[in-house]
Motif scaffolding. Structure first.
Motif, PDB file in Angstrom:
ATOM      1  N   SER A  97       0.846  -1.198   0.000  1.00  0.00           N
ATOM      2  CA  SER A  97       0.000   0.000   0.000  1.00  0.00           C
ATOM      3  C   SER A  97       0.885   1.254   0.000  1.00  0.00           C
ATOM      4  O   SER A  97       2.005   1.239   0.518  1.00  0.00           O
ATOM      5  CB  SER A  97      -0.917   0.010   1.215  1.00  0.00           C
ATOM      6  N   LEU A  98       0.369   2.328  -0.572  1.00  0.00           N
ATOM      7  CA  LEU A  98       1.141   3.564  -0.698  1.00  0.00           C
ATOM      8  C   LEU A  98       1.492   4.156   0.667  1.00  0.00           C
ATOM      9  O   LEU A  98       2.585   4.683   0.857  1.00  0.00           O
ATOM     10  CB  LEU A  98       0.381   4.592  -1.539  1.00  0.00           C
ATOM     11  N   THR A  99       0.559   4.059   1.628  1.00  0.00           N
ATOM     12  CA  THR A  99       0.828   4.629   2.952  1.00  0.00           C
ATOM     13  C   THR A  99       1.953   3.866   3.656  1.00  0.00           C
ATOM     14  O   THR A  99       2.806   4.463   4.293  1.00  0.00           O
ATOM     15  CB  THR A  99      -0.431   4.597   3.837  1.00  0.00           C
ATOM     16  N   HIS A 100       1.963   2.543   3.512  1.00  0.00           N
ATOM     17  CA  HIS A 100       3.035   1.744   4.109  1.00  0.00           C
ATOM     18  C   HIS A 100       4.365   2.026   3.405  1.00  0.00           C
ATOM     19  O   HIS A 100       5.397   2.187   4.055  1.00  0.00           O
ATOM     20  CB  HIS A 100       2.705   0.257   4.021  1.00  0.00           C
ATOM     21  N   LYS A 101       4.304   2.096   2.078  1.00  0.00           N
ATOM     22  CA  LYS A 101       5.529   2.321   1.307  1.00  0.00           C
ATOM     23  C   LYS A 101       6.171   3.665   1.651  1.00  0.00           C
ATOM     24  O   LYS A 101       7.396   3.768   1.757  1.00  0.00           O
ATOM     25  CB  LYS A 101       5.208   2.250  -0.189  1.00  0.00           C
ATOM     26  N   GLU A 102       5.338   4.682   1.834  1.00  0.00           N
ATOM     27  CA  GLU A 102       5.841   6.019   2.191  1.00  0.00           C
ATOM     28  C   GLU A 102       6.691   5.968   3.447  1.00  0.00           C
ATOM     29  O   GLU A 102       7.779   6.534   3.507  1.00  0.00           O
ATOM     30  CB  GLU A 102       4.644   6.944   2.441  1.00  0.00           C
ATOM     31  N   VAL A 103       6.182   5.290   4.471  1.00  0.00           N
ATOM     32  CA  VAL A 103       6.899   5.205   5.745  1.00  0.00           C
ATOM     33  C   VAL A 103       8.143   4.338   5.599  1.00  0.00           C
ATOM     34  O   VAL A 103       9.233   4.702   6.052  1.00  0.00           O
ATOM     35  CB  VAL A 103       5.980   4.623   6.853  1.00  0.00           C
ATOM     36  N   LEU A 104       8.008   3.187   4.927  1.00  0.00           N
ATOM     37  CA  LEU A 104       9.117   2.235   4.824  1.00  0.00           C
ATOM     38  C   LEU A 104      10.284   2.775   4.003  1.00  0.00           C
ATOM     39  O   LEU A 104      11.438   2.436   4.266  1.00  0.00           O
ATOM     40  CB  LEU A 104       8.622   0.912   4.228  1.00  0.00           C
ATOM     41  N   CYS A 105       9.986   3.616   3.015  1.00  0.00           N
ATOM     42  CA  CYS A 105      11.063   4.178   2.176  1.00  0.00           C
ATOM     43  C   CYS A 105      11.995   5.088   2.969  1.00  0.00           C
ATOM     44  O   CYS A 105      13.134   5.319   2.563  1.00  0.00           O
ATOM     45  CB  CYS A 105      10.470   4.930   0.988  1.00  0.00           C
ATOM     46  N   SER A 106      11.521   5.602   4.094  1.00  0.00           N
ATOM     47  CA  SER A 106      12.354   6.492   4.901  1.00  0.00           C
ATOM     48  C   SER A 106      13.202   5.725   5.929  1.00  0.00           C
ATOM     49  O   SER A 106      13.963   6.333   6.669  1.00  0.00           O
ATOM     50  CB  SER A 106      11.473   7.509   5.627  1.00  0.00           C
ATOM     51  N   LEU A 107      13.058   4.398   5.973  1.00  0.00           N
ATOM     52  CA  LEU A 107      13.756   3.594   6.985  1.00  0.00           C
ATOM     53  C   LEU A 107      14.925   2.818   6.398  1.00  0.00           C
ATOM     54  O   LEU A 107      14.932   2.466   5.221  1.00  0.00           O
ATOM     55  CB  LEU A 107      12.788   2.584   7.613  1.00  0.00           C
ATOM     56  N   GLN A 108      15.900   2.537   7.271  1.00  0.00           N
ATOM     57  CA  GLN A 108      16.982   1.614   6.940  1.00  0.00           C
ATOM     58  C   GLN A 108      16.551   0.222   7.405  1.00  0.00           C
ATOM     59  O   GLN A 108      15.661   0.084   8.236  1.00  0.00           O
ATOM     60  CB  GLN A 108      18.277   2.011   7.675  1.00  0.00           C
ATOM     61  N   ASN A 109      17.216  -0.813   6.891  1.00  0.00           N
ATOM     62  CA  ASN A 109      16.922  -2.182   7.322  1.00  0.00           C
ATOM     63  C   ASN A 109      17.083  -2.311   8.834  1.00  0.00           C
ATOM     64  O   ASN A 109      17.983  -1.723   9.427  1.00  0.00           O
ATOM     65  CB  ASN A 109      17.839  -3.187   6.627  1.00  0.00           C
ATOM     66  N   GLU A 110      16.207  -3.084   9.446  1.00  0.00           N
ATOM     67  CA  GLU A 110      16.201  -3.385  10.888  1.00  0.00           C
ATOM     68  C   GLU A 110      16.034  -2.130  11.750  1.00  0.00           C
ATOM     69  O   GLU A 110      16.629  -2.022  12.814  1.00  0.00           O
ATOM     70  CB  GLU A 110      17.459  -4.166  11.280  1.00  0.00           C
ATOM     71  N   ASN A 111      15.217  -1.189  11.284  1.00  0.00           N
ATOM     72  CA  ASN A 111      14.909   0.025  12.042  1.00  0.00           C
ATOM     73  C   ASN A 111      13.416   0.175  12.231  1.00  0.00           C
ATOM     74  O   ASN A 111      12.623  -0.340  11.444  1.00  0.00           O
ATOM     75  CB  ASN A 111      15.450   1.272  11.324  1.00  0.00           C
ATOM     76  N   PHE A 112      13.060   0.926  13.290  1.00  0.00           N
ATOM     77  CA  PHE A 112      11.666   1.221  13.591  1.00  0.00           C
ATOM     78  C   PHE A 112      11.348   2.654  13.169  1.00  0.00           C
ATOM     79  O   PHE A 112      12.187   3.540  13.308  1.00  0.00           O
ATOM     80  CB  PHE A 112      11.402   1.081  15.095  1.00  0.00           C
ATOM     81  N   SER A 113      10.122   2.850  12.699  1.00  0.00           N
ATOM     82  CA  SER A 113       9.682   4.211  12.390  1.00  0.00           C
ATOM     83  C   SER A 113       9.147   4.847  13.664  1.00  0.00           C
ATOM     84  O   SER A 113       8.771   4.150  14.611  1.00  0.00           O
ATOM     85  CB  SER A 113       8.571   4.184  11.337  1.00  0.00           C
ATOM     86  N   GLU A 114       9.112   6.164  13.693  1.00  0.00           N
ATOM     87  CA  GLU A 114       8.431   6.842  14.794  1.00  0.00           C
ATOM     88  C   GLU A 114       6.936   6.574  14.631  1.00  0.00           C
ATOM     89  O   GLU A 114       6.480   6.233  13.536  1.00  0.00           O
ATOM     90  CB  GLU A 114       8.727   8.341  14.742  1.00  0.00           C
ATOM     91  N   PRO A 115       6.154   6.698  15.711  1.00  0.00           N
ATOM     92  CA  PRO A 115       4.717   6.436  15.597  1.00  0.00           C
ATOM     93  C   PRO A 115       4.070   7.311  14.525  1.00  0.00           C
ATOM     94  O   PRO A 115       4.334   8.502  14.435  1.00  0.00           O
ATOM     95  CB  PRO A 115       4.176   6.788  16.980  1.00  0.00           C
ATOM     96  N   VAL A 116       3.258   6.677  13.692  1.00  0.00           N
ATOM     97  CA  VAL A 116       2.592   7.372  12.590  1.00  0.00           C
ATOM     98  C   VAL A 116       1.086   7.271  12.824  1.00  0.00           C
ATOM     99  O   VAL A 116       0.551   6.173  13.024  1.00  0.00           O
ATOM    100  CB  VAL A 116       2.952   6.708  11.242  1.00  0.00           C
ATOM    101  N   ALA A 117       0.408   8.409  12.789  1.00  0.00           N
ATOM    102  CA  ALA A 117      -1.053   8.414  12.929  1.00  0.00           C
ATOM    103  C   ALA A 117      -1.671   8.137  11.570  1.00  0.00           C
ATOM    104  O   ALA A 117      -1.417   8.852  10.611  1.00  0.00           O
ATOM    105  CB  ALA A 117      -1.522   9.759  13.465  1.00  0.00           C
ATOM    106  N   GLN A 118      -2.475   7.083  11.500  1.00  0.00           N
ATOM    107  CA  GLN A 118      -3.137   6.730  10.248  1.00  0.00           C
ATOM    108  C   GLN A 118      -4.623   6.546  10.492  1.00  0.00           C
ATOM    109  O   GLN A 118      -5.036   6.107  11.567  1.00  0.00           O
ATOM    110  CB  GLN A 118      -2.538   5.450   9.665  1.00  0.00           C
TER     111      GLN A 118
END
Length: 196
Positions: A97-118
Motif C-alpha cells: 500500500s502507498l501509505t506503508h511504502k511512504e513510511v518504509l522508504c524512509s527507513l533503513q533495514n532493521e529500524n523502527f519508524s516513529e509512531p505514525v497516525a493513520q
C-alpha cells in the motif's frame, strides 16, 4: 540408441550452448523480467493512544526491547493498552500500500519508524502505528547467478530438440524412409499405448 543419441545429438547440443549464447539469453531474460523492489516488515498497531505509541517507540529504540516482548512489557506498565503486532509482510512494489511504502522508504533495514497516525479504513478512527523494516530488497536486474542454471537447462533442451529432429531427418534420408511412408504405416489415431 541412447549412446548414439548422446554422441550424435547431446554432445552437439551441449557444444552449441556457448558463453556468448548464455550471455545473450541472460540479457534477454533480464530485460523482460525486471525484479521489483521487495519489503519485509511488521506493523505494530497501538490504537488511538499517542502516549502508548511513544512509550512503545522508546522501549523498542532506546531500551532495545525485543518486538516479541513488547506486548508483555507494555501491558505490565498499563493494562489498558492494546498492542497488536502483525505477522511479517513480504510484499513487492505492486502489492504494497502507498501509505506503508511512504513510511518504509524512509527507513533503513532493521529500524523502527516513529509512531505514525493513520486513519482506519473500517471506521475512520485514528490508529498509531510503528513500522519495523526487516529488509528492503531493491529492484532492478536479476543477478546472473540466480538464473544461470535454469537458462543453461532451457538452452540445452532447445538445442537437443533441434539436433534430435535434424538427426532423425538425416537417418530417414540416409536409409530412404520418407515421412509419407511412416504416415501410411500408422493410422492418424494410432497411440503406442494408453494409460488406464
Amino acid at each position: 540408441i541412447r549412446r548414439m543419441l548422446y554422441f550424435r545429438v547431446n554432445t552437439k547440443a551441449i557444444k552449441k550452448v556457448t558463453p556468448q549464447i548464455i550471455h545473450n539469453a541472460y540479457e534477454e531474460y533480464a530485460n523482460s523480467h525486471p525484479r521489483q523492489s521487495e519489503w519485509r516488515y511488521q506493523v505494530i498497531s497501538l490504537g488511538n493512544d499517542p502516549k502508548a505509541a511513544q512509550d512503545a517507540y522508546h522501549l523498542l529504540v532506546d531500551e532495545n526491547i525485543k518486538l516479541e516482548d513488547l506486548t508483555t512489557v507494555l501491558s505490565e506498565r498499563n493494562s489498558s493498552i492494546k498492542v497488536n503486532v502483525s505477522n511479517e509482510y513480504n510484499l513487492t512494489e505492486q502489492n504494497i500500500s502507498l501509505t506503508h511504502k511512504e513510511v518504509l522508504c524512509s527507513l533503513q533495514n532493521e529500524n523502527f519508524s516513529e509512531p505514525v497516525a493513520q486513519t482506519s479504513r473500517k471506521d475512520n478512527s485514528t490508529t498509531y502505528r510503528i513500522f519495523y523494516l526487516k529488509e528492503m530488497i531493491p529492484g532492478g536486474t536479476i543477478p546472473f547467478a540466480e538464473v544461470e542454471s535454469s537458462l543453461i537447462d532451457q538452452l540445452t533442451d532447445m538445442y537437443v530438440s533441434e539436433e534430435t529432429n535434424t538427426y532423425i531427418d538425416r537417418l530417414r534420408h540416409h536409409f530412404g524412409v520418407p515421412t509419407t511412408y511412416i504416415k501410411n504405416m500408422t493410422p492418424e489415431e494410432f497411440q503406442p499405448f494408453v494409460l488406464r
